[in-house]
Design a protein around this motif. Structure first.
Motif, PDB file in Angstrom:
ATOM      1  N   ARG A 498       0.680  -1.112  -0.025  1.00  0.00           N
ATOM      2  CA  ARG A 498       0.170   0.016  -0.603  1.00  0.00           C
ATOM      3  C   ARG A 498       1.218   1.017   0.012  1.00  0.00           C
ATOM      4  N   ASP A 503      -3.004   4.079  -4.672  1.00  0.00           N
ATOM      5  CA  ASP A 503      -3.988   4.312  -5.581  1.00  0.00           C
ATOM      6  C   ASP A 503      -4.821   3.055  -5.131  1.00  0.00           C
ATOM      7  N   LEU A 504      -3.998   1.984  -4.897  1.00  0.00           N
ATOM      8  CA  LEU A 504      -4.765   1.008  -4.818  1.00  0.00           C
ATOM      9  C   LEU A 504      -5.509   0.664  -3.494  1.00  0.00           C
ATOM     10  N   THR A 505      -6.451   0.066  -2.843  1.00  0.00           N
ATOM     11  CA  THR A 505      -7.146  -0.026  -1.425  1.00  0.00           C
ATOM     12  C   THR A 505      -6.333  -0.966  -1.141  1.00  0.00           C
ATOM     13  N   TYR A 506      -6.938  -1.631   0.294  1.00  0.00           N
ATOM     14  CA  TYR A 506      -6.804  -2.309   1.240  1.00  0.00           C
ATOM     15  C   TYR A 506      -7.375  -4.017   0.830  1.00  0.00           C
ATOM     16  N   GLN A 507      -7.964  -3.929  -0.055  1.00  0.00           N
ATOM     17  CA  GLN A 507      -8.780  -5.081  -0.849  1.00  0.00           C
ATOM     18  C   GLN A 507      -8.168  -4.961  -2.164  1.00  0.00           C
ATOM     19  N   ASP A 508      -8.100  -4.675  -2.778  1.00  0.00           N
ATOM     20  CA  ASP A 508      -6.920  -4.063  -4.147  1.00  0.00           C
ATOM     21  C   ASP A 508      -5.534  -5.094  -3.627  1.00  0.00           C
ATOM     22  N   ILE A 509      -4.678  -5.097  -2.603  1.00  0.00           N
ATOM     23  CA  ILE A 509      -3.950  -5.470  -2.543  1.00  0.00           C
ATOM     24  C   ILE A 509      -3.068  -6.821  -1.765  1.00  0.00           C
ATOM     25  N   ASN A 511      -6.486  -8.796  -2.650  1.00  0.00           N
ATOM     26  CA  ASN A 511      -6.240  -9.381  -3.222  1.00  0.00           C
ATOM     27  C   ASN A 511      -5.400 -10.642  -4.176  1.00  0.00           C
ATOM     28  N   LYS A 512      -4.479  -8.612  -5.095  1.00  0.00           N
ATOM     29  CA  LYS A 512      -3.261  -9.622  -5.512  1.00  0.00           C
ATOM     30  C   LYS A 512      -2.681 -10.306  -4.744  1.00  0.00           C
ATOM     31  N   LEU A 545       2.453  -5.663  -9.945  1.00  0.00           N
ATOM     32  CA  LEU A 545       1.735  -4.318  -9.781  1.00  0.00           C
ATOM     33  C   LEU A 545       2.398  -3.419 -10.448  1.00  0.00           C
TER      34      LEU A 545
END
Length: 648
Positions: A498, A503-509, A511-512, A545
């Motif tokens: 993060r 620009d990525l959210t907590y959940q985006d990270i 998920n990745k 990323l």
């Protein structure tokens, strides 16, 4: 007046002493807390290691052994009908058989963290008992760092031969000093007979050939072990094991500390290994060429498969289909019993008693275990419901749509390099270019400059002659053997990523990270608490990323299991940018269809031919170099004897 002067001085000192702001004070407190926490973690790790060494965390049990059984006492095979191993409360092996036949070469495979290394440690420590006639060796730790030359460290591994040679020197010294007693003379003859019987005269030649194959040139073989890094001392440990040739040799990831050339030699050497071998490895090509049987760790049990790794994967797929079919039949029977009015518990008991779909060989194992322990046979109550078969799958994804840059993205023009005027020239007159469509594997002998070349390509080093032009818009993704050490140890994967990709959210990270098969519980652990494989996944996720135009990967497979390497290959094949890789893993090189660029003779050039042609070249060159080395040693020995003879 003096008092006033002293007061003024004290005031000035107070003014000089700057008062900390709240922000600075909080930062200092965090640093102190971090240092205290790290000290506590080090202490806990030390205690855990000490407990591990004492065996506090391990419990191991097996089928009872009859120590008066002559067949068992003389056996060179390992046959354990049933054994259990638990580590820190986690069951790794449950009612598992183990069958290892003398003279066969086994590959022990299964997902990381499931107990492969633990099994070898239990055998090596004596916790898991095997016939006493089997002398065994488990290569785990690097050789001790001291003033012993590398070649002597290998020769000393054969303690019996070394002791006899020491005794022969002592007896010879007594005779030279005038001792003409029959006892000394007779014992000297006996010692020489024993040395001749074990081929002691060729011992040094054998030790040097092994070291040579593992990358030690003539100069390195004479250097003290303390002068080598941990990776090179692990090579010396491996050389000692190969030199001794125990009845039962256990190797745990032997290729991790080797470069491609050394792996090629080791593979060729072990193909002719005549004694029992069990090897844990993530290198599929190595397993294919070395092993003639696979031990698969599946559902806390060892299952034997005849054939190499490729044949094993074909048979495993068939086995999985049978397991799935039997599990579905069991579930169908459970549902039918529940519909008829039975409770869940009663239905499960009936299925256990009447099931004809028990695990292959389970009845025989239980009967054998019961007989060995004085029982009369297996009990129906011991049977368990079949577990649903689950394939261990890994998915690593890299971006496909990478913006294109005008080629070449890196251009090397008449480039040369040396680390200084007192150092040898590593490169001169290099000329080549790289595009986003290139897939390249850099190969070459140790010390040729492979890692230095990567540093030149990413701008970490500047050429001492010529130039390296790098596109100013180029995004480079770099993964090397020490990449995980660069991770901030006080942050978790989520916190770190993060901070890098805001620009990525907590959940985006999350998920990745999930797509890179990092377990959910590990997302919030600090990096220092993660395993090597988990840190590697974090680094690979970070590279994905970044969406780089070019990936530079230096030994990316070292902390990955077989399934993760397959996923890495698939991910790299979908990647829309260029790839430069240094790897000892032939499966990765072939899988990404990488062209070979050879670093040697102070240059870098495209190798004409594929990986198989390169392997043949390396084996041929190593043999030629070893023969030349031995001939030179023999020439010097004869010269020395001639000088000694003329002097007398």
């Amino acid at each position: 007046a003096e008092s006033e002067s002293d007061d003024d001085g004290a005031k000035r000192k107070k003014k000089k002493k700057k008062k900390l702001s709240n922000k600075e004070r909080r930062k200092l407190e965090r640093e102190m807390e971090m240092n205290n926490r790290e000290a506590l973690i080090k202490l806990e790790n030390k205690k855990a290691m000490e407990a591990n060494e004492r065996g506090d965390q391990y419990t191991c049990s097996q089928t009872a052994v009859d120590e008066n059984d002559g067949n068992w006492l003389e056996s060179l095979d390992i046959v354990i009908p049933s054994f259990n191993i638990t580590v820190a409360g986690k069951t790794l092996f449950e009612d598992s058989p183990l069958s290892i036949v003398q003279g066969r070469r086994y590959g022990l495979v299964g997902p990381n963290g499931m107990g492969k290394s633990t099994l070898l440690k239990m055998i090596a420590s004596g916790e898991l008992r095997i016939p006493p006639k089997i002398d065994y060796l488990y290569v785990e730790q690097e050789v001790h760092a001291d003033d012993t030359p590398a070649v002597e460290a290998v020769l000393r591994a054969d303690k019996v031969r070394w002791a006899l040679e020491d005794e022969a020197k002592e007896l010879q010294a007594k005779q030279d000093a005038g001792d003409e007693s029959d006892a000394v003379a007779n014992r000297l003859v006996e010692v020489y007979d024993e040395l001749n019987a074990m081929g002691a005269s060729s011992a040094e030649s054998k030790a040097r050939r092994i070291l040579f194959g593992l990358g030690f040139d003539a100069t390195m073989q004479e250097q003290a072990t303390r002068n080598f890094s941990g990776g090179w001392r692990m090579r010396i440990s491996l050389a000692r094991a190969l030199f001794v040739e125990p009845t039962f040799l256990m190797l745990d990831e032997p290729t991790n500390h080797l470069d491609l050339n050394a792996v090629i030699w080791l593979t060729d050497y072990l193909e002719d290994w005549q004694k029992t071998l069990v090897v844990v490895s993530h290198d599929q090509d190595f397993l294919n060429e070395v092993c003639d049987e696979i031990l698969h760790l599946d559902q806390r049990k060892i299952v034997n498969y005849r054939g190499n790794y490729d044949q094993f994967t074909e048979m495993l797929e068939q086995h999985r289909r049978v397991q799935q079919k039997n599990w579905e039949k069991q579930q169908s029977r459970l549902r039918a019993l529940k519909r008829s009015g039975q409770s869940k518990k009663k239905a499960e008991e009936d299925v256990k008693k009447g099931s004809r779909f028990r695990e292959a060989g389970a009845s025989k194992r239980k009967k054998a275990a019961a007989v060995a322990q004085g029982g009369g046979g297996s009990s129906e109550a011991q049977e368990k419901l079949l577990e649903r078969p689950r394939d261990y799958r890994v998915y690593l994804t890299f971006p496909q749509d990478v913006p294109k840059l005008a080629p070449p993205i890196i251009e090397v023009i008449d480039a040369g390099f040396r680390y200084g005027p007192d150092f040898p020239v590593l490169f001169k007159d290099m000329n080549f270019g790289l595009t986003q469509d290139d897939r390249v594997c850099i190969v070459g002998p140790n010390g040729s400059g492979k890692s230095t070349l990567l540093k030149l390509l990413i701008g970490q080093l500047r050429p001492t002659r010529g130039e390296v032009r790098i596109n100013s818009r180029l995004r480079l993704g770099v993964f090397n053997q020490h990449a995980s050490e660069a991770l901030p140890m006080h942050l978790s994967p989520v916190e770190h990523l993060r901070s890098q990709f805001q620009d990525l959210t907590y959940q985006d990270i999350r998920n990745k990270l999930g797509k890179f098969n990092l377990p959910g519980h590990a997302h919030e652990l600090k990096h220092r608490e993660l395993s090597g494989g988990q840190k590697a996944r974090v680094m690979l996720c970070q590279l994905a990323l970044m969406a780089p135009h070019l990936l530079l990967l230096d030994e990316p497979t070292n902390n990955l299991d077989v399934e993760s390497i397959e996923a890495l290959i698939e991910g790299l094949n979908m990647f829309g940018g260029g790839i430069i890789v240094i790897s000892h893993d032939a499966r990765l090189i072939k899988g990404v269809n990488a062209r070979l660029w050879c670093v040697e003779d102070q240059n870098c050039y495209a190798f004409e031919g594929g990986l198989d042609a390169y392997k043949n070249k390396i084996i041929r060159l190593l043999e030629e170099q070893m023969q030349a080395f031995e001939q030179e040693r023999e020439r010097k020995r004869l010269e020395k004897e001639a000088v000694k003879a003329s002097a007398s």
